[in-house]
Write a protein that holds these residues in place. Sequence first.
Motif, PDB file in Angstrom:
ATOM      1  N   CYS A   1      46.861  47.122  56.972  1.00 26.79           N
ATOM      2  CA  CYS A   1      45.909  47.281  55.882  1.00 26.79           C
ATOM      3  C   CYS A   1      46.338  46.450  54.690  1.00 26.79           C
ATOM      4  O   CYS A   1      47.525  46.224  54.472  1.00 26.79           O
ATOM      5  CB  CYS A   1      45.852  48.746  55.450  1.00 26.79           C
ATOM      6  N   ALA A   2      45.359  46.030  53.918  1.00 28.02           N
ATOM      7  CA  ALA A   2      45.626  45.355  52.655  1.00 28.02           C
ATOM      8  C   ALA A   2      45.103  46.256  51.537  1.00 28.02           C
ATOM      9  O   ALA A   2      43.980  46.761  51.612  1.00 28.02           O
ATOM     10  CB  ALA A   2      44.952  44.001  52.612  1.00 28.02           C
ATOM     11  N   GLN A   3      45.953  46.446  50.538  1.00 29.36           N
ATOM     12  CA  GLN A   3      45.548  47.225  49.375  1.00 29.36           C
ATOM     13  C   GLN A   3      44.836  46.273  48.413  1.00 29.36           C
ATOM     14  O   GLN A   3      45.448  45.399  47.818  1.00 29.36           O
ATOM     15  CB  GLN A   3      46.766  47.852  48.701  1.00 29.36           C
ATOM     16  N   VAL A   4      43.510  46.453  48.302  1.00 28.76           N
ATOM     17  CA  VAL A   4      42.690  45.546  47.511  1.00 28.76           C
ATOM     18  C   VAL A   4      41.942  46.331  46.437  1.00 28.76           C
ATOM     19  O   VAL A   4      41.222  47.281  46.753  1.00 28.76           O
ATOM     20  CB  VAL A   4      41.684  44.783  48.405  1.00 28.76           C
ATOM     21  N   SER A   5      42.110  45.944  45.198  1.00 30.17           N
ATOM     22  CA  SER A   5      41.381  46.521  44.061  1.00 30.17           C
ATOM     23  C   SER A   5      41.390  48.046  44.073  1.00 30.17           C
ATOM     24  O   SER A   5      40.352  48.678  43.900  1.00 30.17           O
ATOM     25  CB  SER A   5      39.939  45.999  44.044  1.00 30.17           C
ATOM     26  N   GLY A   6      42.543  48.629  44.330  1.00 33.49           N
ATOM     27  CA  GLY A   6      42.680  50.079  44.307  1.00 33.49           C
ATOM     28  C   GLY A   6      42.329  50.776  45.609  1.00 33.49           C
ATOM     29  O   GLY A   6      42.581  51.964  45.764  1.00 33.49           O
ATOM     30  N   THR A   7      41.736  50.069  46.559  1.00 35.03           N
ATOM     31  CA  THR A   7      41.430  50.649  47.863  1.00 35.03           C
ATOM     32  C   THR A   7      42.644  50.426  48.762  1.00 35.03           C
ATOM     33  O   THR A   7      43.032  49.284  49.017  1.00 35.03           O
ATOM     34  CB  THR A   7      40.181  49.988  48.481  1.00 35.03           C
ATOM     35  N   LEU A   8      43.261  51.526  49.234  1.00 35.80           N
ATOM     36  CA  LEU A   8      44.513  51.432  49.988  1.00 35.80           C
ATOM     37  C   LEU A   8      44.380  50.659  51.297  1.00 35.80           C
ATOM     38  O   LEU A   8      45.307  49.974  51.712  1.00 35.80           O
ATOM     39  CB  LEU A   8      45.082  52.820  50.256  1.00 35.80           C
ATOM     40  N   CYS A   9      43.243  50.793  51.957  1.00 37.61           N
ATOM     41  CA  CYS A   9      43.025  50.083  53.223  1.00 37.61           C
ATOM     42  C   CYS A   9      41.604  49.526  53.179  1.00 37.61           C
ATOM     43  O   CYS A   9      40.675  50.099  53.740  1.00 37.61           O
ATOM     44  CB  CYS A   9      43.228  51.019  54.403  1.00 37.61           C
TER      45      CYS A   9
END
Length: 168
Positions: free
Chosen positions: A125-133
């Motif tokens: 998973c990539a943590q993007v803009s506060g979304t953990l996955c």
Amino acid sequence: MSFLIGFIICGIPLAVMGALYAQKTSSNSNSGSSNSASSTSLPTQCTSYTSLSDITRLTSYTSCVNCFWDTSPYFSTGWYRFIAPGGTQMPAMPPSTGACGATWPTWYNGTYPSTAGSTVSSAVCAQVSGTLCHPSYYMPVSITNCNSYYVFYLTPVTTTNIRYCASF
């Protein structure tokens, strides 16, 4: 005197037969253990992989954000092993934004295989803009337990903001 003759006729052959039986039993148990050792032989990827030992992959590395990336042509599909000082495996929890030289750091969202020689498939998973996955950056991964370390089947990421991170 008859006792001595009886001992020679019966006792010595009995002792020899007992020794031969013990030797055969020992030989069978040894060959059984070598068979079980060969049945747990490790797959090819445990010896044929690319090493990643760069300390900038560590989740604790935050000196430079978006300085490194694992996009094609800089990163290719294949089996990789994280090696110290650059960590030994992917983090199992989301690192902070900016970790490992990436704006959007990655982490392994699954369970590591516990049996030597076994492989599991899951996701990075990539943590993007506060979304953990973040669902747009969900990347498949295979992980093999190579007894004392893991190897990871990784593919290039889709954007320069993402990088495969490592921890200990």
